[in-house]
Design a protein around this motif. Structure first.
Motif, PDB file in Angstrom:
ATOM      1  N   LEU A 250     -11.790 -31.822  40.691  1.00 59.15           N
ATOM      2  CA  LEU A 250     -11.607 -30.442  41.134  1.00 59.15           C
ATOM      3  C   LEU A 250     -10.715 -29.669  40.167  1.00 59.15           C
ATOM      4  CD1 LEU A 250     -11.198 -30.674  45.019  1.00 59.15           C
ATOM      5  CD2 LEU A 250     -13.064 -29.616  43.742  1.00 59.15           C
ATOM      6  N   PHE A 251      -9.644 -30.302  39.707  1.00 59.39           N
ATOM      7  CA  PHE A 251      -8.766 -29.670  38.725  1.00 59.39           C
ATOM      8  C   PHE A 251      -9.556 -29.269  37.475  1.00 59.39           C
ATOM      9  CE2 PHE A 251      -6.488 -30.223  34.752  1.00 59.39           C
ATOM     10  CZ  PHE A 251      -5.402 -29.372  34.903  1.00 59.39           C
ATOM     11  N   CYS A 252     -10.369 -30.198  36.953  1.00 55.77           N
ATOM     12  CA  CYS A 252     -11.141 -29.912  35.734  1.00 55.77           C
ATOM     13  C   CYS A 252     -12.168 -28.802  35.988  1.00 55.77           C
ATOM     14  CB  CYS A 252     -11.831 -31.174  35.242  1.00 55.77           C
ATOM     15  SG  CYS A 252     -10.701 -32.453  34.630  1.00 55.77           S
ATOM     16  N   SER A 253     -12.784 -28.817  37.159  1.00 55.93           N
ATOM     17  CA  SER A 253     -13.735 -27.762  37.497  1.00 55.93           C
ATOM     18  C   SER A 253     -13.047 -26.408  37.565  1.00 55.93           C
ATOM     19  CB  SER A 253     -14.397 -28.065  38.848  1.00 55.93           C
ATOM     20  OG  SER A 253     -15.155 -29.249  38.792  1.00 55.93           O
ATOM     21  N   MET A 254     -11.908 -26.356  38.231  1.00 56.68           N
ATOM     22  CA  MET A 254     -11.162 -25.105  38.352  1.00 56.68           C
ATOM     23  C   MET A 254     -10.707 -24.602  36.985  1.00 56.68           C
ATOM     24  SD  MET A 254      -8.851 -26.125  41.661  1.00 56.68           S
ATOM     25  CE  MET A 254      -9.543 -26.354  43.293  1.00 56.68           C
ATOM     26  N   LEU A 255     -10.292 -25.529  36.124  1.00 60.10           N
ATOM     27  CA  LEU A 255      -9.921 -25.142  34.764  1.00 60.10           C
ATOM     28  C   LEU A 255     -11.128 -24.576  34.033  1.00 60.10           C
ATOM     29  CD1 LEU A 255      -7.855 -25.036  32.467  1.00 60.10           C
ATOM     30  CD2 LEU A 255      -8.397 -27.425  31.946  1.00 60.10           C
ATOM     31  N   SER A 289     -15.743 -34.962  32.278  1.00 60.50           N
ATOM     32  CA  SER A 289     -15.401 -34.342  33.557  1.00 60.50           C
ATOM     33  C   SER A 289     -16.298 -33.138  33.834  1.00 60.50           C
ATOM     34  CB  SER A 289     -13.935 -33.898  33.531  1.00 60.50           C
ATOM     35  OG  SER A 289     -13.805 -32.660  32.821  1.00 60.50           O
ATOM     36  N   PRO A 290     -16.190 -32.526  35.005  1.00 62.79           N
ATOM     37  CA  PRO A 290     -16.999 -31.341  35.315  1.00 62.79           C
ATOM     38  C   PRO A 290     -16.561 -30.071  34.586  1.00 62.79           C
ATOM     39  CG  PRO A 290     -16.264 -32.470  37.327  1.00 62.79           C
ATOM     40  CD  PRO A 290     -15.485 -33.043  36.193  1.00 62.79           C
ATOM     41  N   PHE A 291     -15.541 -30.159  33.742  1.00 57.96           N
ATOM     42  CA  PHE A 291     -15.016 -28.959  33.095  1.00 57.96           C
ATOM     43  C   PHE A 291     -16.102 -28.151  32.390  1.00 57.96           C
ATOM     44  CE2 PHE A 291     -13.834 -27.174  28.941  1.00 57.96           C
ATOM     45  CZ  PHE A 291     -13.022 -26.125  29.343  1.00 57.96           C
ATOM     46  N   ARG A 292     -16.834 -28.794  31.489  1.00 62.51           N
ATOM     47  CA  ARG A 292     -17.785 -28.047  30.661  1.00 62.51           C
ATOM     48  C   ARG A 292     -18.964 -27.524  31.490  1.00 62.51           C
ATOM     49  NH1 ARG A 292     -17.989 -25.067  25.875  1.00 62.51           N
ATOM     50  NH2 ARG A 292     -20.153 -24.386  25.909  1.00 62.51           N
ATOM     51  N   ALA A 293     -19.427 -28.310  32.455  1.00 64.41           N
ATOM     52  CA  ALA A 293     -20.525 -27.831  33.300  1.00 64.41           C
ATOM     53  C   ALA A 293     -20.112 -26.580  34.060  1.00 64.41           C
ATOM     54  CB  ALA A 293     -20.960 -28.931  34.267  1.00 64.41           C
TER      55      ALA A 293
END
Length: 335
Positions: A250-255, A289-293
């Motif tokens: 969630l942190f990586c997604s929010m970032l 992580s989900p960051f880039r997506a």
């Protein structure tokens, strides 16, 4: 430490003596001396909580460095810098720049926002001081964005002037948090129990990582637990703890949301750079992580964000390079 090898024309000592460089965050105060252009030495990291005042930390460092004859100093600080008075948001230091200059016996004490300094370092990063996470090639001369999650959430930018880069001072970490799915909306609803205004920084930061974990435990009906950010990362990456893993994701997604919003706001075709202390502790996992997506998922603007490169800054002390350039420009202008 030495940032790069000075060329023969710049290897002589500074004519005005060593210059003091500092990077002050909510937790740590980093200091160094620039003894010649591009030669940064005697790096020390002090805990801010160990010193009652900003000047106490400076004096402690100078004593550790052997009391060098410093006349000029520049400080990057995790705080807005407007006028003479500084009161830190994520630490209890408060001081007058002019009073600190006089107490320290300096000719010039320059204080700038930490992400202004870090932004100025970005164009000087070597290829081995950054890691690209997705996207294509940066567009030369186009705006650059910078996001960093540490004790707080720093946001900055760069735009190209006639022949040099101009930093954009920003407090973009305090914009309202925007959830992207029901799970994040539930975390936001939990946060509203404690904060009338839930900024991005409340969640996308080291303390934010801890807050997300507490929120997930409460939302799912688990017993409360107070884990530190480092323990959450270890639980997610080493121990296979499901709640810790979801917290990190969630942190990586929010970032990713914050970074993409900044990219669209600035038109940052020159790329988005990720700094701060949290992401480096995620290691190789951050790239998976989900960051880039999340960064690329911008509806009708997805074609644009898919092309914009994102980079993790891997240089150990990049802010020193930025403050060095800022101080040099100021001294040149005075002359």
């Amino acid at each position: 430490m030495q940032t790069g090898a000075p060329s023969p024309s710049t290897s002589k000592a500074q004519a005005d003596g060593p210059r003091l460089l500092a990077d002050i965050g909510g937790t740590n105060a980093r200091f160094a001396l620039e003894t010649a252009p591009g030669r940064i030495e005697q790096v020390q990291v002090l805990r801010g909580a160990d010193y009652p005042e900003f000047t106490d930390a400076v004096q402690a460092y100078l004593q550790l460095a052997g009391q060098p004859p410093v006349r000029h100093a520049v400080v990057a600080i995790a705080n807005p810098v407007q006028g003479d008075q500084i009161k830190m948001t994520n630490h209890d230091w408060a001081f007058s720049i002019e009073a600190a200059r006089q107490l320290l016996g300096l000719d010039l004490l320059l204080v700038v926002n930490d992400f202004t300094a870090l932004s100025m370092a970005v164009p000087q990063l070597r290829a081995d001081e950054r890691q690209q996470i997705g996207g294509g090639a940066p567009k030369s001369g186009q705006p650059i964005g910078l996001v960093g999650a540490g004790t707080g959430l720093g946001v900055g930018g760069l735009v190209r002037g006639d022949d040099h880069w101009l930093p954009l001072a920003s407090e973009g970490g305090h914009v309202a948090f925007a959830p992207a799915n029901p799970r994040e909306a539930a975390v936001l609803a939990y946060a509203w129990q404690f904060h009338e205004h839930v900024s991005a920084e409340r969640l996308v930061s080291g303390p934010g990582l801890e807050f997300i974990h507490r929120a997930l435990l409460a939302i799912d009906g688990h017993p409360a637990a107070e884990l530190k950010a480092a323990d959450i990362v270890e639980g997610a990456l080493q121990e296979g703890d499901a709640i810790c893993r979801e917290t990190v994701d969630l942190f990586c997604s929010m970032l990713g949301t914050v970074a993409a919003d900044l990219a669209l706001t600035l038109g940052a075709l020159g790329g988005i750079y990720i700094g701060g202390g949290v992401v480096p502790h995620l290691g190789d996992y951050f790239a998976r992580s989900p960051f880039r997506a999340r960064f690329e998922n911008k509806g009708r603007m997805s074609v644009l964000t898919q092309a914009i490169p994102t980079y993790v800054i891997t240089a150990e002390y990049p802010a020193f390079t930025g403050v060095s350039a800022i101080l040099a420009d100021r001294l040149d202008a005075r002359r």
